[in-house]
Design a protein around this motif. Sequence first.
Motif, PDB file in Angstrom:
ATOM      1  N   VAL A 273      42.857  47.250  32.489  1.00 28.66           N
ATOM      2  CA  VAL A 273      44.016  47.406  33.178  1.00 28.66           C
ATOM      3  C   VAL A 273      45.443  47.206  32.490  1.00 28.66           C
ATOM      4  O   VAL A 273      45.764  46.115  32.758  1.00 28.66           O
ATOM      5  N   ALA A 274      45.718  47.978  31.563  1.00 28.69           N
ATOM      6  CA  ALA A 274      46.639  47.423  30.594  1.00 28.69           C
ATOM      7  C   ALA A 274      47.827  48.141  30.614  1.00 28.69           C
ATOM      8  O   ALA A 274      47.847  49.288  30.708  1.00 28.69           O
ATOM      9  N   ARG A 275      49.051  47.409  30.178  1.00 27.99           N
ATOM     10  CA  ARG A 275      50.226  48.135  29.759  1.00 27.99           C
ATOM     11  C   ARG A 275      50.341  48.200  28.284  1.00 27.99           C
ATOM     12  O   ARG A 275      49.863  47.512  27.704  1.00 27.99           O
ATOM     13  N   ALA A 276      51.612  48.829  28.080  1.00 31.19           N
ATOM     14  CA  ALA A 276      51.821  48.939  26.519  1.00 31.19           C
ATOM     15  C   ALA A 276      52.260  47.387  26.249  1.00 31.19           C
ATOM     16  O   ALA A 276      51.845  47.514  24.727  1.00 31.19           O
ATOM     17  N   ASP A 277      52.934  46.613  26.794  1.00 28.10           N
ATOM     18  CA  ASP A 277      52.883  45.547  26.137  1.00 28.10           C
ATOM     19  C   ASP A 277      51.870  44.244  26.384  1.00 28.10           C
ATOM     20  O   ASP A 277      52.042  43.070  26.033  1.00 28.10           O
ATOM     21  N   SER A 278      50.639  44.736  27.000  1.00 30.33           N
ATOM     22  CA  SER A 278      49.732  43.659  26.987  1.00 30.33           C
ATOM     23  C   SER A 278      48.996  43.094  25.400  1.00 30.33           C
ATOM     24  O   SER A 278      49.098  44.156  24.625  1.00 30.33           O
ATOM     25  N   ALA A 279      48.592  42.084  25.516  1.00 36.56           N
ATOM     26  CA  ALA A 279      48.212  41.271  24.468  1.00 36.56           C
ATOM     27  C   ALA A 279      47.119  42.034  23.603  1.00 36.56           C
ATOM     28  O   ALA A 279      46.067  42.435  24.372  1.00 36.56           O
ATOM     29  N   PRO A 280      47.057  42.310  22.435  1.00 36.57           N
ATOM     30  CA  PRO A 280      46.107  43.181  21.707  1.00 36.57           C
ATOM     31  C   PRO A 280      44.838  42.234  21.721  1.00 36.57           C
ATOM     32  O   PRO A 280      44.780  40.813  21.891  1.00 36.57           O
ATOM     33  N   GLY A 281      43.678  42.477  21.079  1.00 42.26           N
ATOM     34  CA  GLY A 281      42.472  41.925  20.950  1.00 42.26           C
ATOM     35  C   GLY A 281      41.397  42.116  22.058  1.00 42.26           C
ATOM     36  O   GLY A 281      41.724  42.350  23.160  1.00 42.26           O
ATOM     37  N   ALA A 282      40.245  41.680  21.815  1.00 42.25           N
ATOM     38  CA  ALA A 282      39.068  41.904  22.449  1.00 42.25           C
ATOM     39  C   ALA A 282      38.859  40.494  23.552  1.00 42.25           C
ATOM     40  O   ALA A 282      39.494  39.614  23.292  1.00 42.25           O
ATOM     41  N   TRP A 283      38.620  40.784  24.809  1.00 38.60           N
ATOM     42  CA  TRP A 283      38.219  39.575  25.592  1.00 38.60           C
ATOM     43  C   TRP A 283      36.926  39.463  25.907  1.00 38.60           C
ATOM     44  O   TRP A 283      35.945  40.606  25.684  1.00 38.60           O
ATOM     45  N   ASP A 284      36.347  38.178  25.978  1.00 38.83           N
ATOM     46  CA  ASP A 284      34.795  38.185  26.207  1.00 38.83           C
ATOM     47  C   ASP A 284      34.615  38.592  27.651  1.00 38.83           C
ATOM     48  O   ASP A 284      35.437  38.477  28.569  1.00 38.83           O
ATOM     49  N   LEU A 285      33.367  38.999  27.772  1.00 35.64           N
ATOM     50  CA  LEU A 285      32.853  39.322  29.131  1.00 35.64           C
ATOM     51  C   LEU A 285      31.497  38.410  29.473  1.00 35.64           C
ATOM     52  O   LEU A 285      30.788  38.215  28.680  1.00 35.64           O
ATOM     53  N   GLU A 286      31.306  38.238  30.671  1.00 30.64           N
ATOM     54  CA  GLU A 286      30.050  37.735  31.237  1.00 30.64           C
ATOM     55  C   GLU A 286      29.443  38.935  32.546  1.00 30.64           C
ATOM     56  O   GLU A 286      30.402  38.938  33.166  1.00 30.64           O
ATOM     57  N   LEU A 287      28.560  39.432  32.099  1.00 29.27           N
ATOM     58  CA  LEU A 287      28.104  40.467  32.979  1.00 29.27           C
ATOM     59  C   LEU A 287      26.937  39.749  34.100  1.00 29.27           C
ATOM     60  O   LEU A 287      25.945  39.223  33.188  1.00 29.27           O
ATOM     61  N   PHE A 288      26.873  39.917  35.415  1.00 30.53           N
ATOM     62  CA  PHE A 288      26.054  39.440  36.399  1.00 30.53           C
ATOM     63  C   PHE A 288      25.442  40.386  37.057  1.00 30.53           C
ATOM     64  O   PHE A 288      26.374  40.934  38.005  1.00 30.53           O
ATOM     65  N   THR A 289      24.089  40.821  36.939  1.00 30.94           N
ATOM     66  CA  THR A 289      23.796  41.830  37.912  1.00 30.94           C
ATOM     67  C   THR A 289      22.723  41.381  39.261  1.00 30.94           C
ATOM     68  O   THR A 289      22.022  40.217  38.891  1.00 30.94           O
ATOM     69  N   THR A 290      22.935  41.900  40.234  1.00 32.76           N
ATOM     70  CA  THR A 290      22.311  41.272  41.390  1.00 32.76           C
ATOM     71  C   THR A 290      21.672  42.549  42.131  1.00 32.76           C
ATOM     72  O   THR A 290      22.194  43.712  42.361  1.00 32.76           O
ATOM     73  N   SER A 291      20.343  42.293  42.581  1.00 32.27           N
ATOM     74  CA  SER A 291      19.860  43.425  43.459  1.00 32.27           C
ATOM     75  C   SER A 291      19.318  42.893  44.736  1.00 32.27           C
ATOM     76  O   SER A 291      18.870  41.854  44.900  1.00 32.27           O
ATOM     77  N   GLU A 292      19.565  43.533  45.672  1.00 29.93           N
ATOM     78  CA  GLU A 292      19.395  43.258  47.245  1.00 29.93           C
ATOM     79  C   GLU A 292      18.653  44.347  47.814  1.00 29.93           C
ATOM     80  O   GLU A 292      18.918  45.408  48.064  1.00 29.93           O
ATOM     81  N   PRO A 293      17.411  43.884  48.319  1.00 30.74           N
ATOM     82  CA  PRO A 293      16.429  44.761  49.024  1.00 30.74           C
ATOM     83  C   PRO A 293      17.103  45.426  50.376  1.00 30.74           C
ATOM     84  O   PRO A 293      17.718  44.495  50.799  1.00 30.74           O
ATOM     85  N   PRO A 294      16.286  46.453  50.834  1.00 30.84           N
ATOM     86  CA  PRO A 294      16.589  46.892  52.191  1.00 30.84           C
ATOM     87  C   PRO A 294      16.131  45.966  53.119  1.00 30.84           C
ATOM     88  O   PRO A 294      14.974  44.938  52.819  1.00 30.84           O
TER      89      PRO A 294
END
Length: 441
Positions: free
Chosen positions: A175-196
């Motif tokens: 969610v960036a503006r024109a003046d946002s810093a360039p360059g990539a960001w690291d990400l950590e993705l965490f997935t969770t499953s909840e049964p019915p």
Amino acid sequence: MAWWRRERVRRAHPLRSARARAALVGAALLVGTSAALPGHPALAAGIPSSYAFAPDARPVTGATSPTDAPPLAPGATYKSSLPSSGEIYYSLDLDATSDTYISVTAVPPPGDVPANDGIKVAVEDTEGHSCSSESKTFGLVGSARPIAVWAAREVSGSRPRCKSAGTYRVIVKRVARADSAPGAWDLELFTTSEPPLKQTGATSAPEAWNSATPDPLTGESVRRAGGSGFASAATVGQGLWSSDIKPGQSLFYKVPLDWGRQLYATAELGDSSSGDRNVSSALAVALYNPARGLVDDASTGYQGRRRAVELDPLPPVAYENRYAIPDGTSNVRFAGAYYLVVHLAAEVAEKYGEGPLGLTLSVQVEGTAQPGPEYAGKPEPEGVFEVSAGDRAAAAGGAVGGDGDDAAMTVLAVSGIGAGTVVLVVLGVWAVVARRRVGAW
């Protein structure tokens, strides 16, 4: 309130003292173990560490088109990166019964960030119909820090197109503006499953709950260093917990909450001897649920004197909270570990120096623990929506996580560094330290 003017002093057996444990870690690291300990960079350098990714995080590269999206498995953790512009895609192969949550933690490089820069996460079906989406910006505390955003495919939700089995897309973008810093960001993705649930219960949120803030805690605090990521968060429970925090640093704590329990949390910065200049947004606190969905956040300024920031009162943990409209209620839907993330703005260093400030967390847990819902299956990862006996012991002051002495011993034991020689040296140092201290005890 006389909070944490003095550290708690405990008379400990020499083999259990922090000094003895530190000696063991130091000896081991001196015996040819020059590599940094994985997942615990704070142990390899005496400076505020960057985000500590989960040691079991799998590397994955997000695709630039949905047709090439790599699959994510429910219950797993991943490490990826996000470019400064454009969308990246992942995929989830889901059944027709379980709710699935995907939380994405963005880790920008150190530096200033615009207030309205951040990330957006969405889940869609293969035809582009939205299942859910959330976004988060850095806000007034304009220093880079980890922020987490979640989205979900909820079978129990109100979007009928998202209830069938099949492949779903996860979309992440800045969610960036024109003046946002360039360059990539690291990400950590965490997935969770909840049964019915085995049996369908109430389908509306509790209408009334106690929202009154309890009386402040008093007395001495217990020293507890925070972790550098979700995976290394230090466990805390009812009480006052103190640490040091440096400008630009984020500390992670987790509070185990049973079904029916209610959390109140406050973070306070201590006095500074370096002046009284104003930092308008200095201290930020965020609370995340066990699936790493944001529950609440708040921030406050600092003028060199003690200053506290308090999270809004939260309802007791209940499955039915998911039917509430406000996120602060809806996201208190699981038992398990709730994460408190505290960040001190990098700007504080410009007016108060690089040195740390004292931090105290006030954690109050009210209400009576109750039986949880009966799931027709097991969540992934297993145990994510429950509180174990070990969690309760840690919250009461037992074994802890974080980047402190106990974490150092744990990492040394499991990281696989060194060989038999290291073990022998450690045991030898342990014995020498014990004999010397027993003789002087």
